[in-house]
Design a protein around this motif. Structure first.
Motif, PDB file in Angstrom:
ATOM      1  N   PRO A   6      40.894  11.870  51.141  1.00  0.00           N
ATOM      2  CA  PRO A   6      41.477  13.171  50.767  1.00  0.00           C
ATOM      3  C   PRO A   6      42.960  13.271  51.109  1.00  0.00           C
ATOM      4  O   PRO A   6      43.664  14.111  50.557  1.00  0.00           O
ATOM      5  N   LEU A   7      43.424  12.401  51.986  1.00  0.00           N
ATOM      6  CA  LEU A   7      44.837  12.426  52.364  1.00  0.00           C
ATOM      7  C   LEU A   7      45.729  11.848  51.269  1.00  0.00           C
ATOM      8  O   LEU A   7      46.863  12.287  51.091  1.00  0.00           O
ATOM      9  N   THR A   8      45.227  10.859  50.525  1.00  0.00           N
ATOM     10  CA  THR A   8      46.088  10.118  49.587  1.00  0.00           C
ATOM     11  C   THR A   8      45.534  10.000  48.171  1.00  0.00           C
ATOM     12  O   THR A   8      46.218   9.476  47.294  1.00  0.00           O
ATOM     13  N   ARG A   9      44.335  10.493  47.919  1.00  0.00           N
ATOM     14  CA  ARG A   9      43.715  10.252  46.612  1.00  0.00           C
ATOM     15  C   ARG A   9      44.438  10.948  45.455  1.00  0.00           C
ATOM     16  O   ARG A   9      44.332  10.509  44.301  1.00  0.00           O
ATOM     17  N   ASP A  10      45.168  12.039  45.736  1.00  0.00           N
ATOM     18  CA  ASP A  10      45.866  12.745  44.653  1.00  0.00           C
ATOM     19  C   ASP A  10      47.240  12.165  44.350  1.00  0.00           C
ATOM     20  O   ASP A  10      47.917  12.632  43.422  1.00  0.00           O
ATOM     21  N   LEU A  11      47.668  11.177  45.118  1.00  0.00           N
ATOM     22  CA  LEU A  11      48.938  10.510  44.817  1.00  0.00           C
ATOM     23  C   LEU A  11      48.776   9.632  43.584  1.00  0.00           C
ATOM     24  O   LEU A  11      47.722   9.030  43.380  1.00  0.00           O
ATOM     25  N   ALA A 110      58.612  13.284  52.772  1.00  0.00           N
ATOM     26  CA  ALA A 110      59.775  13.534  51.913  1.00  0.00           C
ATOM     27  C   ALA A 110      59.727  12.648  50.671  1.00  0.00           C
ATOM     28  O   ALA A 110      60.111  13.074  49.571  1.00  0.00           O
ATOM     29  N   GLU A 111      59.235  11.421  50.850  1.00  0.00           N
ATOM     30  CA  GLU A 111      59.203  10.478  49.732  1.00  0.00           C
ATOM     31  C   GLU A 111      58.029  10.746  48.807  1.00  0.00           C
ATOM     32  O   GLU A 111      58.119  10.536  47.593  1.00  0.00           O
ATOM     33  N   TYR A 112      56.902  11.215  49.382  1.00  0.00           N
ATOM     34  CA  TYR A 112      55.694  11.467  48.602  1.00  0.00           C
ATOM     35  C   TYR A 112      55.253  12.923  48.825  1.00  0.00           C
ATOM     36  O   TYR A 112      54.430  13.213  49.694  1.00  0.00           O
ATOM     37  N   PRO A 113      55.786  13.876  48.048  1.00  0.00           N
ATOM     38  CA  PRO A 113      55.460  15.295  48.247  1.00  0.00           C
ATOM     39  C   PRO A 113      53.963  15.594  48.166  1.00  0.00           C
ATOM     40  O   PRO A 113      53.477  16.514  48.823  1.00  0.00           O
ATOM     41  N   GLY A 114      53.241  14.811  47.390  1.00  0.00           N
ATOM     42  CA  GLY A 114      51.794  15.017  47.292  1.00  0.00           C
ATOM     43  C   GLY A 114      51.105  14.831  48.629  1.00  0.00           C
ATOM     44  O   GLY A 114      50.052  15.427  48.892  1.00  0.00           O
ATOM     45  N   LEU A 115      51.698  14.026  49.488  1.00  0.00           N
ATOM     46  CA  LEU A 115      51.140  13.800  50.821  1.00  0.00           C
ATOM     47  C   LEU A 115      51.245  15.064  51.665  1.00  0.00           C
ATOM     48  O   LEU A 115      50.342  15.380  52.443  1.00  0.00           O
ATOM     49  N   ALA A 116      52.341  15.810  51.496  1.00  0.00           N
ATOM     50  CA  ALA A 116      52.519  17.066  52.234  1.00  0.00           C
ATOM     51  C   ALA A 116      51.456  18.081  51.832  1.00  0.00           C
ATOM     52  O   ALA A 116      50.877  18.776  52.682  1.00  0.00           O
ATOM     53  N   ILE A 117      51.175  18.171  50.532  1.00  0.00           N
ATOM     54  CA  ILE A 117      50.146  19.096  50.048  1.00  0.00           C
ATOM     55  C   ILE A 117      48.786  18.708  50.612  1.00  0.00           C
ATOM     56  O   ILE A 117      48.011  19.562  51.052  1.00  0.00           O
ATOM     57  N   ALA A 118      48.501  17.408  50.623  1.00  0.00           N
ATOM     58  CA  ALA A 118      47.226  16.933  51.153  1.00  0.00           C
ATOM     59  C   ALA A 118      47.100  17.227  52.643  1.00  0.00           C
ATOM     60  O   ALA A 118      46.020  17.576  53.134  1.00  0.00           O
ATOM     61  N   LEU A 119      48.195  17.098  53.381  1.00  0.00           N
ATOM     62  CA  LEU A 119      48.182  17.400  54.819  1.00  0.00           C
ATOM     63  C   LEU A 119      47.859  18.868  55.078  1.00  0.00           C
ATOM     64  O   LEU A 119      47.051  19.193  55.946  1.00  0.00           O
ATOM     65  N   VAL A 120      48.477  19.764  54.308  1.00  0.00           N
ATOM     66  CA  VAL A 120      48.203  21.192  54.464  1.00  0.00           C
ATOM     67  C   VAL A 120      46.739  21.480  54.154  1.00  0.00           C
ATOM     68  O   VAL A 120      46.052  22.211  54.882  1.00  0.00           O
ATOM     69  N   ARG A 121      46.237  20.897  53.073  1.00  0.00           N
ATOM     70  CA  ARG A 121      44.850  21.118  52.678  1.00  0.00           C
ATOM     71  C   ARG A 121      43.896  20.584  53.759  1.00  0.00           C
ATOM     72  O   ARG A 121      42.895  21.237  54.096  1.00  0.00           O
TER      73      ARG A 121
END
Length: 219
Positions: A6-11, A110-121
Motif C-alpha cells: 500500500p505504500l508504493t503500489r499506486d506509483l 519530493a521526487e515521488y509525490p505519490g509516496l507522500a499521498i500513500a504515507l498520509v493514507r
C-alpha cells in the motif's frame, strides 16, 4: 512487492523501478532479531518476503504480540529522522526486506509525490485501526475479540485447504492470539478450546485452521 505494498503500489511502474534502485535489501533467518524496542534504527523496512512477529513488553514483563507482519507491511516508523521503536521485531521464518533510510525519505517524497499521498493514507489507516482496537477492548467480549483476531489473520495469511477450511499459514502461539485479541493467554486458550469443541477451528502446536468462518463472523 513494490507493486503490491500500500505504500508504493499506486506509483507508476517506472517510478517503482527507479525507487527500487535506491533501496537496500536485507535478510534474516527464522527467529533472528530484526530490531528491539528502544532501538533507534536509521529508517524503516518494507517487508518483501516472510513474516515477522512484532511484540511489546508490558510493565509486568510479559511479551505481548501486537502484529504479525506480512509481505507489503512496513516495519518501524516512517519518519524523516531516526526515532525510537516501540516494538521488538523477530523473524518467524526467512525474511527479506527493503530498507528505507529516514535521511532519504524527505527527498524520496519530493521526487515521488505519490509516496507522500500513500504515507498520509497509511497513517490514517493506522490511527483508525488503533482507535478501533481501543473501542473493542471496552465493548467486545473475549470471544468476539479472539474471533476478530482470527479473521484478521485469515485475511492476511489464510490459504484454502480441503473442504472449504482455511489454514493460517504462520507459526501461531497462544500468546500471539492473546496479544492480538487484547486478552490473557489463559482467556485466549479457553476461548480457542471452546471454538474447537464447537467445530469452528482446529488447532495444534503453533498452527490454526479455520473450519467455519461464517460462525466466527457471526460472533
Amino acid at each position: 512487492m513494490l507493486g503490491l505494498s500500500p505504500l508504493t503500489r499506486d506509483l507508476p511502474e517506472l517510478q517503482r523501478d527507479q525507487l527500487s534502485k535506491k533501496l537496500t535489501s536485507y535478510s534474516w533467518a527464522a527467529d533472528e532479531l530484526i530490531f528491539r524496542a528502544g532501538d533507534i534504527p536509521a529508517g524503516a523496512y518494507l517487508l518483501v518476503a516472510g513474516r515477522v512477529r512484532l511484540t511489546h513488553d508490558t510493565a509486568e514483563g510479559q511479551e505481548l504480540t501486537v502484529q504479525i507482519a506480512c509481505p507489503g507491511d512496513v516495519l518501524g516508523s516512517l519518519h524523516t529522522h531516526p526515532v525510537e521503536t516501540n516494538e521488538t521485531a523477530t523473524a518467524l521464518e526467512t525474511v527479506c526486506a527493503l530498507f528505507i533510510p529516514a535521511s532519504h525519505l524527505e527527498s524520496l517524497i519530493a521526487e515521488y509525490p505519490g509516496l507522500a499521498i500513500a504515507l498520509v493514507r497509511l497513517q490514517q489507516e493506522n490511527l483508525a485501526s488503533t482507535r478501533a482496537d481501543e473501542i473493542a477492548l471496552t465493548t467486545r467480549t473475549v470471544a468476539q475479540r479472539v474471533a476478530g483476531a482470527l479473521l484478521q489473520l485469515d485475511r492476511k495469511m489464510g490459504v484454502d485447504v480441503q473442504d472449504g477450511a482455511r489454514l493460517l499459514q504462520v507459526k501461531l502461539r497462544r500468546s500471539d492470539i492473546a496479544g492480538l485479541a487484547g486478552t490473557t493467554v489463559e482467556s485466549a486458550s479457553r476461548t480457542m478450546a471452546r471454538f474447537k469443541n464447537e467445530g469452528l477451528v482446529e488447532s495444534g502446536r503453533e498452527w490454526v485452521k479455520i473450519l467455519d468462518r461464517q460462525a466466527l463472523e457471526s460472533i
